[in-house]
Write a protein that holds these residues in place. Sequence first.
Motif, PDB file in Angstrom:
ATOM      1  N   UNK A  53       0.800  -0.946   0.286  1.00  0.00           N
ATOM      2  CA  UNK A  53       0.241  -0.178   0.362  1.00  0.00           C
ATOM      3  C   UNK A  53       1.013   0.832  -0.240  1.00  0.00           C
ATOM      4  N   UNK A  54       0.447   2.086  -0.709  1.00  0.00           N
ATOM      5  CA  UNK A  54       0.937   3.646  -0.998  1.00  0.00           C
ATOM      6  C   UNK A  54       0.488   4.726   0.332  1.00  0.00           C
ATOM      7  N   UNK A  55       1.111   4.727   1.600  1.00  0.00           N
ATOM      8  CA  UNK A  55       0.667   5.212   2.538  1.00  0.00           C
ATOM      9  C   UNK A  55       1.399   6.182   3.211  1.00  0.00           C
ATOM     10  N   UNK A  56       0.818   7.273   3.501  1.00  0.00           N
ATOM     11  CA  UNK A  56       0.850   8.321   4.292  1.00  0.00           C
ATOM     12  C   UNK A  56       1.646   8.591   5.537  1.00  0.00           C
ATOM     13  N   UNK A  57       2.029   9.462   5.897  1.00  0.00           N
ATOM     14  CA  UNK A  57       2.434   9.359   7.641  1.00  0.00           C
ATOM     15  C   UNK A  57       1.282   9.662   9.016  1.00  0.00           C
ATOM     16  N   UNK A  58       1.521   8.542   9.695  1.00  0.00           N
ATOM     17  CA  UNK A  58       0.781   8.388  11.362  1.00  0.00           C
ATOM     18  C   UNK A  58      -0.628   7.871  10.635  1.00  0.00           C
ATOM     19  N   UNK A  59      -0.516   6.869   9.444  1.00  0.00           N
ATOM     20  CA  UNK A  59      -2.091   5.845   9.802  1.00  0.00           C
ATOM     21  C   UNK A  59      -2.223   5.564  10.972  1.00  0.00           C
ATOM     22  N   UNK A  60      -3.598   5.063  11.764  1.00  0.00           N
ATOM     23  CA  UNK A  60      -3.725   4.005  12.362  1.00  0.00           C
ATOM     24  C   UNK A  60      -4.650   3.137  12.148  1.00  0.00           C
ATOM     25  N   UNK A  61      -4.476   1.750  11.988  1.00  0.00           N
ATOM     26  CA  UNK A  61      -4.823   1.034  10.973  1.00  0.00           C
ATOM     27  C   UNK A  61      -5.252   0.039  12.190  1.00  0.00           C
ATOM     28  N   UNK A  62      -6.100  -0.500  12.088  1.00  0.00           N
ATOM     29  CA  UNK A  62      -6.888  -1.799  13.520  1.00  0.00           C
ATOM     30  C   UNK A  62      -6.103  -3.107  12.604  1.00  0.00           C
ATOM     31  N   UNK A  63      -5.616  -4.159  13.533  1.00  0.00           N
ATOM     32  CA  UNK A  63      -5.166  -4.830  13.134  1.00  0.00           C
ATOM     33  C   UNK A  63      -6.312  -6.293  12.895  1.00  0.00           C
ATOM     34  N   UNK A  64      -7.267  -6.295  11.606  1.00  0.00           N
ATOM     35  CA  UNK A  64      -7.957  -7.246  11.838  1.00  0.00           C
ATOM     36  C   UNK A  64      -8.028  -6.282  10.258  1.00  0.00           C
ATOM     37  N   UNK A  65      -7.844  -5.215   9.843  1.00  0.00           N
ATOM     38  CA  UNK A  65      -8.374  -4.518   8.490  1.00  0.00           C
ATOM     39  C   UNK A  65      -7.447  -5.328   7.792  1.00  0.00           C
ATOM     40  N   UNK A  66      -8.969  -5.667   5.994  1.00  0.00           N
ATOM     41  CA  UNK A  66      -8.609  -6.931   5.093  1.00  0.00           C
ATOM     42  C   UNK A  66      -8.200  -6.120   3.880  1.00  0.00           C
ATOM     43  N   UNK A  67      -7.443  -5.743   3.364  1.00  0.00           N
ATOM     44  CA  UNK A  67      -7.265  -5.710   1.812  1.00  0.00           C
ATOM     45  C   UNK A  67      -7.085  -6.062   0.436  1.00  0.00           C
ATOM     46  N   UNK A  68      -6.805  -6.145  -0.253  1.00  0.00           N
ATOM     47  CA  UNK A  68      -6.977  -6.870  -1.416  1.00  0.00           C
ATOM     48  C   UNK A  68      -6.670  -6.021  -2.798  1.00  0.00           C
ATOM     49  N   UNK A  69      -5.664  -6.461  -3.388  1.00  0.00           N
ATOM     50  CA  UNK A  69      -5.151  -5.723  -4.276  1.00  0.00           C
ATOM     51  C   UNK A  69      -4.656  -4.595  -3.619  1.00  0.00           C
ATOM     52  N   UNK A  70      -3.738  -4.760  -2.490  1.00  0.00           N
ATOM     53  CA  UNK A  70      -2.603  -3.743  -1.847  1.00  0.00           C
ATOM     54  C   UNK A  70      -2.057  -2.657  -2.684  1.00  0.00           C
ATOM     55  N   UNK A  71      -1.580  -2.892  -4.385  1.00  0.00           N
ATOM     56  CA  UNK A  71      -1.094  -2.562  -4.781  1.00  0.00           C
ATOM     57  C   UNK A  71      -1.889  -0.897  -5.862  1.00  0.00           C
ATOM     58  N   UNK A  72      -3.470  -1.625  -5.690  1.00  0.00           N
ATOM     59  CA  UNK A  72      -4.005  -0.520  -6.055  1.00  0.00           C
ATOM     60  C   UNK A  72      -4.403   0.917  -5.039  1.00  0.00           C
ATOM     61  N   UNK A  73      -4.011   0.116  -3.453  1.00  0.00           N
ATOM     62  CA  UNK A  73      -4.594   1.608  -2.856  1.00  0.00           C
ATOM     63  C   UNK A  73      -3.961   2.681  -2.160  1.00  0.00           C
ATOM     64  N   UNK A  74      -4.172   3.275  -1.894  1.00  0.00           N
ATOM     65  CA  UNK A  74      -3.518   4.999  -1.453  1.00  0.00           C
ATOM     66  C   UNK A  74      -3.684   5.648   0.408  1.00  0.00           C
ATOM     67  N   UNK A  75      -3.390   5.873   1.002  1.00  0.00           N
ATOM     68  CA  UNK A  75      -3.404   5.962   1.834  1.00  0.00           C
ATOM     69  C   UNK A  75      -2.725   7.426   2.243  1.00  0.00           C
ATOM     70  N   UNK A  76      -3.826   8.761   2.922  1.00  0.00           N
ATOM     71  CA  UNK A  76      -3.567   9.947   2.969  1.00  0.00           C
ATOM     72  C   UNK A  76      -2.245  10.009   4.622  1.00  0.00           C
ATOM     73  N   UNK A  77      -2.033  10.502   4.875  1.00  0.00           N
ATOM     74  CA  UNK A  77      -2.147  10.590   6.185  1.00  0.00           C
ATOM     75  C   UNK A  77      -2.848  11.064   6.911  1.00  0.00           C
TER      76      UNK A  77
END
Length: 190
Positions: A53-77
């Motif tokens: 995943x392309x991820x910005x600064x200081x992201x908080x992601x719960x340990x049970x979040x599910x991602x699929x095709x992560x190369x196509x996901x972008x998270x901001x700050x």
Amino acid sequence: MTEVDLPTRKKSLSLPQRALRLLTSTFDPRAWLHLLKIVNYWNYSHVAPLREITMGADCRISPDVNFSNAQNITLGDRVRLGSRCFIWGGAGKGRVMIGDDVLFGPDVLITAANYRFNDGSPVTDQVMDEADVIIGADVWAGARAILLPGVTIGDGAIIAAGSVVRQDVPPFAIVAGVPAKVVGTRNISK
């Protein structure tokens, strides 16, 4: 009331019975094999995708979040993803782009791909339609909200819990319902 009409209650186990149940489950090889399946699932749906995943600064992601095709996901700050969220990019070109300071409650589903259903049978053999999902900055999606392929959510919008978003949401709009409709406007004062 006759004996047949009386409500039944769950049988309570004694302390020795609970201890025996714990001991037998500890040595049951099926439990350990199932644990390996859970670790494998967590690895391919959460741990490994976090590296893509392309991820910005200081992201908080719960340990049970599910991602699929992560190369196509972008998270901001400063993105906050609640428990059991599903973020699914398309297998091909469908991207999920999430802006800065976005907050998702538990069980939010975002998908950039959807199966067709009229091309023949079975559905899982049919081509998927993909379209980008773009979420602006300072958006809040409540518990169990669903965002479908091709939607753009404007900055500052609020998606009510349980809403299904099938079309674009204007900036600072509050949407609710199935399908989601504008029910108000967010007042921003600085």
